[in-house]
Design a protein around this motif. Structure first.
Motif, short mmCIF file in Angstrom:
data_model
loop_
_atom_site.label_atom_id
_atom_site.label_comp_id
_atom_site.label_asym_id
_atom_site.label_seq_id
_atom_site.Cartn_x
_atom_site.Cartn_y
_atom_site.Cartn_z
N ASP A 383 44.18 41.63 -35.64
CA ASP A 383 43.14 41.76 -34.61
C ASP A 383 41.78 42.16 -35.17
N GLY A 384 41.62 42.08 -36.50
CA GLY A 384 40.34 42.41 -37.12
C GLY A 384 39.83 41.27 -37.97
N ILE A 385 38.53 41.30 -38.24
CA ILE A 385 37.92 40.35 -39.16
C ILE A 385 37.09 41.14 -40.16
N SER A 386 36.86 40.57 -41.32
CA SER A 386 35.98 41.22 -42.29
C SER A 386 34.54 41.16 -41.81
N ILE A 387 33.85 42.27 -41.92
CA ILE A 387 32.44 42.34 -41.54
C ILE A 387 31.53 41.84 -42.66
N MET A 388 32.07 41.70 -43.88
CA MET A 388 31.23 41.35 -45.02
C MET A 388 30.46 40.04 -44.84
N GLU A 393 26.04 37.14 -45.25
CA GLU A 393 25.68 35.75 -44.98
C GLU A 393 25.06 35.55 -43.59
N GLY A 394 24.98 36.64 -42.82
CA GLY A 394 24.41 36.52 -41.48
C GLY A 394 25.32 35.82 -40.49
N ALA A 395 26.62 35.80 -40.77
CA ALA A 395 27.57 35.13 -39.88
C ALA A 395 27.60 35.83 -38.52
N LYS A 396 27.81 35.05 -37.48
CA LYS A 396 27.94 35.60 -36.12
C LYS A 396 29.21 35.04 -35.49
N PRO A 397 30.32 35.70 -35.78
CA PRO A 397 31.61 35.18 -35.29
C PRO A 397 31.68 35.13 -33.78
N GLU A 398 32.21 34.04 -33.26
CA GLU A 398 32.41 33.91 -31.82
C GLU A 398 33.84 34.35 -31.51
N ARG A 399 33.97 35.45 -30.85
CA ARG A 399 35.29 35.96 -30.48
C ARG A 399 35.15 36.90 -29.30
#
Length: 529
Positions: A383-388, A393-399
């Motif tokens: 239930d977690g993702i890496s914040i790195m 890289e400026g990623a903006k995960p959609e979740r």
């Protein structure tokens, strides 16, 4: 020929020297995880507080990355701590309320006369969970905890879940002996009379880092500094109380400080001088650890994370603080209960930057593994993702983010489940089987539900939330067949009148120049160097 031989010998010598240098370097970075207890989103200077003073935490924010949309995995402590350790949402590991609270038919002993009987929950962190401490230990890390655990009784203490060294972590969720020695803690030796608990935990962490570098310079460590602060019962020195009492007076003491929000009175102003003193002592301890990290040269190869296990206490418990503009606080389903301060530092980070991407406590497990270059365990931290990637890289995960609390909180919280998706937040209430929809970009204070204006969004989020609850096999509260609405109404009436008046009276008394909790309090808390 002689030149060739000499050249070969020189090359061999250089390679040997290089190998020795490499051998002295840690294979993986150290990790220093600092966790505060009940510390609110608005309880830091760098988050906007004008009353509390947190120069060391503010420094960490200026040297690292500050998160403005960071969340705990629950509005109370044990569940969120279990999620930090496991990388899982609370229904998956089963710890959905603070360990020790009543549930099921035993809830009636609380004499709240509630409509529902809260769901049963796990009283120990399950042994089959592969914690972040176990994972790091198995990858060659020395694992250390100083402070609060509150994830089970003996047999489910830190050393049973991957920590090799334990200084102060056991069953209790609050400082049993208070914030000054003697501590009444079976995992922490008493210091001299008057020694402060937060400072002591800071010193234990400093001593661990010193000894570890001396004995194991080529081995990384995971240090988990888990403060009991700023959990009640609140205690500070007379000097700190006096300083912040005078500061409150200079800022202007409001005539009233509490308003009832649905259930209990909620604090609206930050002017509690004892709470401010507890914060200062914790911040001093943080500074001590960060200074030593730098003095030892470990800041060059250490990931530092700071956060809190849930929102600040605005009602119930010690009625400590205000989290405005956020609504509510610890134990409650609004942003004040689940949004928390968070900072992260590592060599080469964008110092002083602000990240507004939503992150949650389950993310720290995979983030640590990612930063350390270790193998991921997606079946564990599911239930977690890496914040790195977000930071580098400026990623903006959609979740979507989820919460499940099928209990009544000491602080006025109601049995509910929550989903946040983008700027939208929906709270589902089990007492009424209805939802409230908010848009946090438009209404951070969650003052006005938008159900009428956006019925399709309500339907969409309710559907996604219910599907998630089924997926994780979430336990839910049930109707109490002995429910008496008249008795419940009487309880709530007392909260709106007697409790409200008592809190206003207690606050004003604490701000008087001659205040002291009892005849021996100041004497028992003499500051110790």
């Amino acid at each position: 020929m002689e030149k060739i031989v000499n050249g070969v010998l020189m090359t061999a010598a250089l390679l040997a020297a290089s190998s020795q240098v490499e051998a002295k370097k840690p294979k993986h970075p150290n990790v220093l995880f600092i966790l505060a207890d009940d510390y609110g989103w608005m309880d830091l200077g760098c988050m906007g507080s004008k009353f509390y003073e947190t120069p060391n935490l503010d420094r960490l924010a200026s040297e690292g990355v500050k998160f403005t949309n960071a969340y705990s995995a629950c509005q109370v402590s044990s569940p969120s701590r279990a999620s930090l350790m496991t990388g899982k949402y609370t229904p998956r590991h089963g710890v959905t309320d603070w360990i020790g609270e009543k549930s099921g038919e035993n809830w009636r002993k609380m004499k709240r006369h509630s409509k529902l009987l809260p769901a049963d929950y796990a009283w120990n962190l399950p042994a089959n969970e592969y914690t972040i401490a176990e994972c790091l230990r198995d990858n060659g890390y020395t694992t250390f905890i100083a402070g609060k655990w509150h994830l089970g009784d003996e047999g489910s203490w830190p050393e049973d879940h991957g920590f090799m060294i334990n200084k102060g972590g056991w069953s209790a969720g609050s400082p049993t002996g208070g914030y000054f020695s003697p501590y009444k803690n079976p995992k922490l030796e008493d210091g001299p009379a008057g020694e402060n608990l937060s400072i002591r935990l800071g010193k234990e962490t400093v001593n661990f880092m010193r000894e570890h570098k001396k004995k194991h310079n080529n081995k990384p460590f995971f240090a988990y500094l888990s403060f009991y602060a700023v959990h009640g019962p609140l205690q500070t020195t007379k000097e700190n109380w006096s300083y912040f009492r005078d500061k409150a007076e200079k800022m202007g003491i409001a005539d009233k400080a509490f308003e009832v929000d649905r259930t209990l009175p909620v604090r609206q102003v930050q002017d509690n001088p004892v709470y401010a003193g507890v914060i200062k002592e914790m911040d001093d301890a943080v500074g001590m650890v960060l200074d030593e990290l730098k003095r030892l040269g470990l800041d060059e190869n250490t990931l530092v994370i700071f956060t809190s296990d849930n929102g600040g206490v605005t009602s119930g418990d010690s009625y400590s603080s205000s989290q405005l503009p956020l609504r509510g606080g610890k134990g409650r389903q609004w942003e004040g209960g689940i949004r928390v301060p968070a900072m992260m530092y590592y060599k080469g980070c964008n110092a002083g930057s602000v990240c507004d991407v939503p992150v949650i406590g389950t993310d720290f497990y995979p983030t640590i593994l990612d930063y350390a270059g270790l193998e991921m365990h997606p079946e564990q931290h599911k239930d977690g993702i890496s914040i790195m990637p977000v930071l580098k890289e400026g990623a903006k995960p959609e979740r979507s983010l989820f919460w499940h609390y099928p209990h009544y909180g000491n602080q006025g919280g109601e049995p509910s489940s929550i989903i946040r998706k983008g700027d939208w937040k929906l709270i589902y209430y089990y007492e009424s089987n209805h939802s409230e929809l908010y848009n946090l970009a438009m209404d951070l204070s969650e003052s006005e539900p938008l159900n009428v204006q956006f019925p399709d969004k309500v339907k969409e989020l309710e559907g996604e939330l219910m599907a998630w609850l089924d997926e994780v096999d979430a336990r839910k509260p049930v109707a109490d067949p002995l429910y008496d609405p008249k008795k419940e109404a009487e309880v709530k009436k007392n909260w709106r009148t007697k409790t409200l008046n008592a809190q206003e009276k207690s606050r004003k008394k604490m701000l008087q120049k001659d205040w002291q909790p009892n005849a021996n309090w100041w004497k028992s808390m003499t500051t110790v160097d």
